[in-house]
Design a protein around this motif. Structure first.
Motif, PDB file in Angstrom:
ATOM      1  N   VAL A  83      39.383 129.021 -43.766  1.00 35.74           N
ATOM      2  CA  VAL A  83      40.006 128.633 -45.030  1.00 35.74           C
ATOM      3  C   VAL A  83      40.227 127.128 -45.056  1.00 35.74           C
ATOM      4  CG1 VAL A  83      42.069 128.854 -46.477  1.00 35.74           C
ATOM      5  CG2 VAL A  83      41.110 130.875 -45.370  1.00 35.74           C
ATOM      6  N   HIS A  86      36.936 125.558 -45.764  1.00 32.43           N
ATOM      7  CA  HIS A  86      36.591 125.702 -47.181  1.00 32.43           C
ATOM      8  C   HIS A  86      37.333 124.681 -48.030  1.00 32.43           C
ATOM      9  CE1 HIS A  86      33.887 129.065 -47.455  1.00 32.43           C
ATOM     10  NE2 HIS A  86      34.656 129.818 -46.710  1.00 32.43           N
ATOM     11  N   ILE A 135      42.649 136.019 -49.998  1.00 34.98           N
ATOM     12  CA  ILE A 135      42.686 135.200 -48.785  1.00 34.98           C
ATOM     13  C   ILE A 135      43.474 135.917 -47.690  1.00 34.98           C
ATOM     14  CG2 ILE A 135      43.584 133.049 -47.810  1.00 34.98           C
ATOM     15  CD1 ILE A 135      42.993 131.738 -50.527  1.00 34.98           C
ATOM     16  N   MET A 236      39.211 124.193 -52.787  1.00 39.52           N
ATOM     17  CA  MET A 236      38.806 125.574 -52.565  1.00 39.52           C
ATOM     18  C   MET A 236      37.754 126.042 -53.566  1.00 39.52           C
ATOM     19  SD  MET A 236      42.113 127.672 -51.235  1.00 39.52           S
ATOM     20  CE  MET A 236      40.994 128.982 -50.726  1.00 39.52           C
ATOM     21  N   LEU A 239      35.072 128.253 -52.041  1.00 40.90           N
ATOM     22  CA  LEU A 239      35.424 129.657 -51.852  1.00 40.90           C
ATOM     23  C   LEU A 239      35.337 130.427 -53.159  1.00 40.90           C
ATOM     24  CD1 LEU A 239      36.470 131.878 -49.983  1.00 40.90           C
ATOM     25  CD2 LEU A 239      38.794 131.129 -50.491  1.00 40.90           C
TER      26      LEU A 239
END
Length: 261
Positions: A83, A86, A135, A236, A239
């Motif tokens: 994460v 990303h 997430i 993000m 993502l």
């Protein structure tokens, strides 16, 4: 914060200049002024606050989720790092994310308070809430096995954020199927089709119209531009784009299997 100063001043000065009609015209002009102001400096400020809250809450809650079964695995740490990757964080942001994760993991940051802050700043933005929960589910599934304790804390998060049981079940099933890579023993083509239906959250006997509605709904929920406008950190975007691509690919797979255009 509600914007009303433009409407108030417009109505007052309009009334003084032209009576009731002038007041009405001033009110309309003030309304458009407030809208423009809300989309300008104050609008940007609100988005910045929402982004900061999203950033902190995402990693604090992730720490709680990964520790829910009593230990944090290397795979779960890897999920948190993905994460961060990303989000393309710089060194300082990465340090902050790690501190937030640790605070959640060690119980130093309260889970319920983190969820309250996130919901307060992202109120009404259902797409953003779903992305946030995705997430967390992905983090819990990182080690390939969703424990009962992890399932319960994810349900608790979904409830606190105002998502229905149906929405939560669909997200959990969709992401679980992706993590598992399809049904055991299924041929490659059949496994791909199974994952496609699970990605869209529909059954294999759903009508063509139901499949299309599910695709449209998911594409709307995961549109990157819409999520950014609601406060999803721009970092993000990758993502969000990947999720949109997965949804589109699933729909294309089902269309090919059904001979649709």
């Amino acid at each position: 914060m509600k914007l009303w100063i433009g409407k108030l001043l417009g109505a007052v000065f309009g009334y003084l200049a032209g009576g009731l009609l002038g007041g009405f015209i001033g009110l309309l002009v003030g309304h458009w002024f407030d809208r423009a102001l809300g989309g300008g400096v104050l609008g940007r400020a609100r988005r910045q606050v929402a982004t900061a809250v999203f950033f902190r809450s995402a990693f604090v809650v992730m720490g709680h989720v990964c520790k829910a079964d009593g230990r944090v695995t290397a795979a779960e740490i890897g999920a948190a790092e993905r994460v961060m990757a990303h989000m393309d964080l710089n060194a300082r942001q990465r340090e902050q994310a790690i501190e937030f994760f640790r605070a959640g993991r060690d119980g130093e940051a309260d889970l319920d308070e983190a969820l309250r802050q996130f919901r307060r700043h992202c109120r009404g933005h259902v797409q953003l809430v779903r992305m946030f929960l995705e997430i967390q589910i992905q983090a819990a599934l990182a080690d390939g096995d969703l424990q009962d304790a992890e399932h319960e804390i994810l349900r608790r998060i979904a409830t606190a954020l105002g998502l229905s049981e149906a929405d939560f079940a669909r997200l959990e099933s969709m992401l679980g199927a992706r993590a598992a890579g399809g049904g055991p023993g299924a041929p490659a083509g059949e496994a791909e089709l199974q994952r496609a239906y699970q990605t869209l959250g529909v059954s294999e006997d759903a009508s063509d119209a139901e499949v299309k509605r599910a695709w449209r709904k998911l594409m709307s929920e995961h549109h990157p531009d819409k999520l950014v406008s609601q406060g999803l950190p721009e970092e993000m975007m990758r993502l969000a784009k990947e999720r949109a691509q997965e949804i589109q690919a699933a729909y294309d797979t089902i269309k090919r299997a059904r001979g649709l255009r």
